[in-house]
Enzyme design. Structure first.
Site, PDB file in Angstrom:
ATOM      1  N   CYS A 117       0.812  -1.226   0.000  1.00  0.00           N
ATOM      2  CA  CYS A 117       0.000   0.000   0.000  1.00  0.00           C
ATOM      3  C   CYS A 117       0.842   1.271   0.000  1.00  0.00           C
ATOM      4  O   CYS A 117       0.331   2.355  -0.256  1.00  0.00           O
ATOM      5  CB  CYS A 117      -0.961   0.001   1.183  1.00  0.00           C
ATOM      6  SG  CYS A 117      -2.085  -1.394   1.151  1.00  0.00           S
ATOM      7  N   HIS A 260      -3.128   7.341   2.609  1.00  0.00           N
ATOM      8  CA  HIS A 260      -3.556   6.030   2.120  1.00  0.00           C
ATOM      9  C   HIS A 260      -4.950   5.758   2.680  1.00  0.00           C
ATOM     10  O   HIS A 260      -5.206   5.960   3.866  1.00  0.00           O
ATOM     11  CB  HIS A 260      -2.563   4.959   2.569  1.00  0.00           C
ATOM     12  CG  HIS A 260      -3.039   3.567   2.289  1.00  0.00           C
ATOM     13  ND1 HIS A 260      -3.553   3.206   1.063  1.00  0.00           N
ATOM     14  CD2 HIS A 260      -3.114   2.464   3.076  1.00  0.00           C
ATOM     15  CE1 HIS A 260      -3.914   1.934   1.110  1.00  0.00           C
ATOM     16  NE2 HIS A 260      -3.658   1.463   2.322  1.00  0.00           N
ATOM     17  N   ASN A 290     -10.003   0.001   0.296  1.00  0.00           N
ATOM     18  CA  ASN A 290      -8.547   0.097   0.237  1.00  0.00           C
ATOM     19  C   ASN A 290      -8.071  -0.463  -1.109  1.00  0.00           C
ATOM     20  O   ASN A 290      -8.200  -1.658  -1.359  1.00  0.00           O
ATOM     21  CB  ASN A 290      -7.966  -0.701   1.421  1.00  0.00           C
ATOM     22  CG  ASN A 290      -6.453  -0.696   1.468  1.00  0.00           C
ATOM     23  OD1 ASN A 290      -5.792  -0.307   0.512  1.00  0.00           O
ATOM     24  ND2 ASN A 290      -5.917  -1.137   2.596  1.00  0.00           N
TER      25      ASN A 290
HETATM   26  N1  COA Z   1     -18.409  -8.314   9.605  1.00  0.00           N
HETATM   27  C1  COA Z   1     -18.858  -8.590  10.826  1.00  0.00           C
HETATM   28  N2  COA Z   1     -18.065  -8.950  11.837  1.00  0.00           N
HETATM   29  C2  COA Z   1     -16.747  -9.004  11.592  1.00  0.00           C
HETATM   30  C3  COA Z   1     -16.201  -8.722  10.331  1.00  0.00           C
HETATM   31  C4  COA Z   1     -17.092  -8.372   9.308  1.00  0.00           C
HETATM   32  N3  COA Z   1     -16.666  -8.056   8.080  1.00  0.00           N
HETATM   33  N4  COA Z   1     -14.865  -8.865  10.404  1.00  0.00           N
HETATM   34  C5  COA Z   1     -14.561  -9.217  11.655  1.00  0.00           C
HETATM   35  N5  COA Z   1     -15.699  -9.310  12.375  1.00  0.00           N
HETATM   36  C6  COA Z   1     -15.840  -9.663  13.780  1.00  0.00           C
HETATM   37  C7  COA Z   1     -14.667 -10.426  14.297  1.00  0.00           C
HETATM   38  O1  COA Z   1     -14.807 -11.802  13.996  1.00  0.00           O
HETATM   39  C8  COA Z   1     -14.745 -10.159  15.782  1.00  0.00           C
HETATM   40  O2  COA Z   1     -15.719 -10.983  16.336  1.00  0.00           O
HETATM   41  P1  COA Z   1     -15.476 -11.669  17.779  1.00  0.00           P
HETATM   42  O3  COA Z   1     -15.342 -10.525  18.736  1.00  0.00           O
HETATM   43  O4  COA Z   1     -16.697 -12.482  17.958  1.00  0.00           O
HETATM   44  O5  COA Z   1     -14.218 -12.465  17.632  1.00  0.00           O
HETATM   45  C9  COA Z   1     -15.284  -8.722  15.854  1.00  0.00           C
HETATM   46  O6  COA Z   1     -15.865  -8.467  14.552  1.00  0.00           O
HETATM   47  C10 COA Z   1     -14.223  -7.690  16.128  1.00  0.00           C
HETATM   48  O7  COA Z   1     -13.122  -7.951  15.293  1.00  0.00           O
HETATM   49  P2  COA Z   1     -11.813  -7.078  15.335  1.00  0.00           P
HETATM   50  O8  COA Z   1     -10.841  -7.606  14.339  1.00  0.00           O
HETATM   51  O9  COA Z   1     -11.355  -6.942  16.755  1.00  0.00           O
HETATM   52  O10 COA Z   1     -12.400  -5.669  14.875  1.00  0.00           O
HETATM   53  P3  COA Z   1     -11.688  -4.289  14.772  1.00  0.00           P
HETATM   54  O11 COA Z   1     -12.472  -3.266  15.497  1.00  0.00           O
HETATM   55  O12 COA Z   1     -10.211  -4.362  15.046  1.00  0.00           O
HETATM   56  O13 COA Z   1     -11.843  -3.951  13.215  1.00  0.00           O
HETATM   57  C11 COA Z   1     -10.572  -4.027  11.182  1.00  0.00           C
HETATM   58  C12 COA Z   1     -11.284  -4.827  12.270  1.00  0.00           C
HETATM   59  C13 COA Z   1      -9.955  -5.001  10.203  1.00  0.00           C
HETATM   60  C14 COA Z   1     -11.591  -3.150  10.473  1.00  0.00           C
HETATM   61  C15 COA Z   1      -9.494  -3.135  11.835  1.00  0.00           C
HETATM   62  O14 COA Z   1      -8.710  -3.873  12.739  1.00  0.00           O
HETATM   63  C16 COA Z   1      -8.597  -2.518  10.814  1.00  0.00           C
HETATM   64  O15 COA Z   1      -9.026  -1.729   9.989  1.00  0.00           O
HETATM   65  N6  COA Z   1      -7.309  -2.824  10.861  1.00  0.00           N
HETATM   66  C17 COA Z   1      -6.366  -2.305   9.910  1.00  0.00           C
HETATM   67  C18 COA Z   1      -6.458  -3.133   8.668  1.00  0.00           C
HETATM   68  C19 COA Z   1      -5.853  -2.455   7.480  1.00  0.00           C
HETATM   69  O16 COA Z   1      -6.000  -1.283   7.295  1.00  0.00           O
HETATM   70  N7  COA Z   1      -5.194  -3.246   6.644  1.00  0.00           N
HETATM   71  C20 COA Z   1      -4.637  -2.775   5.443  1.00  0.00           C
HETATM   72  C21 COA Z   1      -3.300  -2.205   5.679  1.00  0.00           C
HETATM   73  S1  COA Z   1      -2.710  -1.382   4.275  1.00  0.00           S
END
Ligand code: COA
Length: 333
Positions: A117, A260, A290
């Site tokens: 990215c 980004h 993204n």
């Molecule tokens: N829909 C519904 N529930 C979802 C889900 C979806 N698409 N994806 C994950 N969940 C659930 C998980 O399973 C988890 O459930 P649990 O508590 O029963 O285990 C819950 O939602 C919380 O998951 P978590 O990963 O802790 O959520 P979060 O608040 O950290 O958000 C992201 C997840 C991925 C949105 C966030 O961590 C993020 O944006 N991270 C950076 C990722 C990124 O930018 N990557 C690219 C880099 S260039």
């Protein structure tokens, strides 16, 4: 800031695939909802490329628009860099396919660059340095991705985040005070496994006697989302602060930040740490998700077309991605 810059972005262009896939569409495929995706990420929809919309096709379309904007012809281009982690093929380089599509002369080196990215900022820095050598005059710097081809569409934790698209800029001799003021790149390879596509390279080859559908997840993006989130905020803040310090600029002197486009909460956190109003950031991730290396040039092009970037403005570009790579650039228009 005393001297006029030697090289500038002369034009921008972008291409987004026609097909729009909304969060509601995805909720019919995996256990998710518009509400979950939007509140956690700020994403409402993304574009998904069709079979004819290859990475090279999207890159070439974005480039055509950037060339028209710059008033530069393909014959004047003597360097093509495509930042991508989803090339048409592992070899040859997608940049060679783009060269052929555009009719760029054979005297132009054409190569791909993978910094995930952060790819566009890595490519911009590389092209800028090559232009500064005096051996090249006009470069096409492209970020293009068909991330839909490397997603596990049964994994709700990743497939809702990404989309396809391309953006391009033409880099050339500066006219007046506009130009690239600075660029700073970083990498922290210790976190390489945090965000990766494990298969398809030499460690887990795409072609082996045992390759079976069971290996398919290895060919898709896997990610430790929460850890990435925290590192992304810290790295983008560091990259932004350092380039501003290097140029003796307070954050408030930046007219528009083009970050980004991964997650609105990450962008909001950076705005808070830099003590900048969120409306100083250009955000279009609600419509594209993204798009990795395409994200900054696509946003840059839209920001210009929306009038958010005007002549005389100073723009801060800042990115992070797999590697983990990160970086920043300061551009005056
Ligand atoms: N829909 C519904 N529930 C979802 C889900 C979806 N698409 N994806 C994950 N969940 C659930 C998980 O399973 C988890 O459930 P649990 O508590 O029963 O285990 C819950 O939602 C919380 O998951 P978590 O990963 O802790 O959520 P979060 O608040 O950290 O958000 C992201 C997840 C991925 C949105 C966030 O961590 C993020 O944006 N991270 C950076 C990722 C990124 O930018 N990557 C690219 C880099 S260039």
């Amino acid at each position: 800031m005393a001297n006029n810059p030697a090289h500038a972005i002369l034009g921008t262009g972008s291409y987004a695939p026609e097909r729009v896939v909304t969060n509601n569409d995805l909720s019919k495929q995996v256990d998710t909802s518009d509400e979950w995706i939007f509140t956690r990420t700020g994403i409402r929809e993304r574009r998904i490329a069709g079979p004819a919309e290859t990475t090279s096709f999207m890159a070439a379309e974005a480039s055509r628009r950037a060339l028209a904007d710059a008033g530069v012809t393909p014959a004047q281009i003597d360097l093509v860099i495509v930042a991508t982690m989803t090339p048409d093929m592992p070899m040859p380089a997608t940049a060679c396919l783009v060269q052929h599509l555009l009719g760029v002369p054979a005297t132009a080196p054409c190569f791909d660059l993978n910094a995930a990215c952060s790819g566009f900022l890595y490519a911009l820095d590389t092209a800028w340095a090559m232009l500064a050598s005096g051996r090249y005059k006009h470069a096409l710097v492209i970020g293009a991705e068909k991330l839909s081809s490397v997603l596990d569409w049964t994994d709700r934790t990743t497939c809702v985040l990404f989309g396809d698209g391309a953006g391009a800029v033409v880099l050339g001799p500066a006219r007046g005070t506009a130009g690239i003021l600075g660029s700073k790149l970083y990498a922290e390879g210790a976190h390489a496994d945090m965000l990766c596509i494990a298969g398809g390279g030499s460690r887990h080859p795409a072609v082996t006697a045992t390759t079976a559908e069971a290996d398919a997840p290895k060919r898709a993006i896997t990610m430790r989302g929460r850890e990435i989130f925290k590192l992304a905020v810290r790295q983008m803040e560091d990259a932004a602060r350092e380039i501003l310090d290097l140029h003796g600029l307070p954050a408030g002197a930046v007219d528009c930040v083009v970050p980004h486009q991964a997650n609105l909460r990450i962008i909001d956190a950076i705005a808070q740490y830099l003590e900048l109003p969120t409306d100083r950031f250009f955000v279009n991730l609600e419509r594209y998700g993204n798009t990795s290396a395409a994200s900054i040039p696509l946003a840059l092009d839209e920001a210009r077309r929306a009038g958010r970037i005007q002549p005389g403005h100073t723009t801060l570009l800042v990115a992070f991605g797999a590697g983990l790579t990160y970086g920043s650039a300061l551009v005056r228009w």
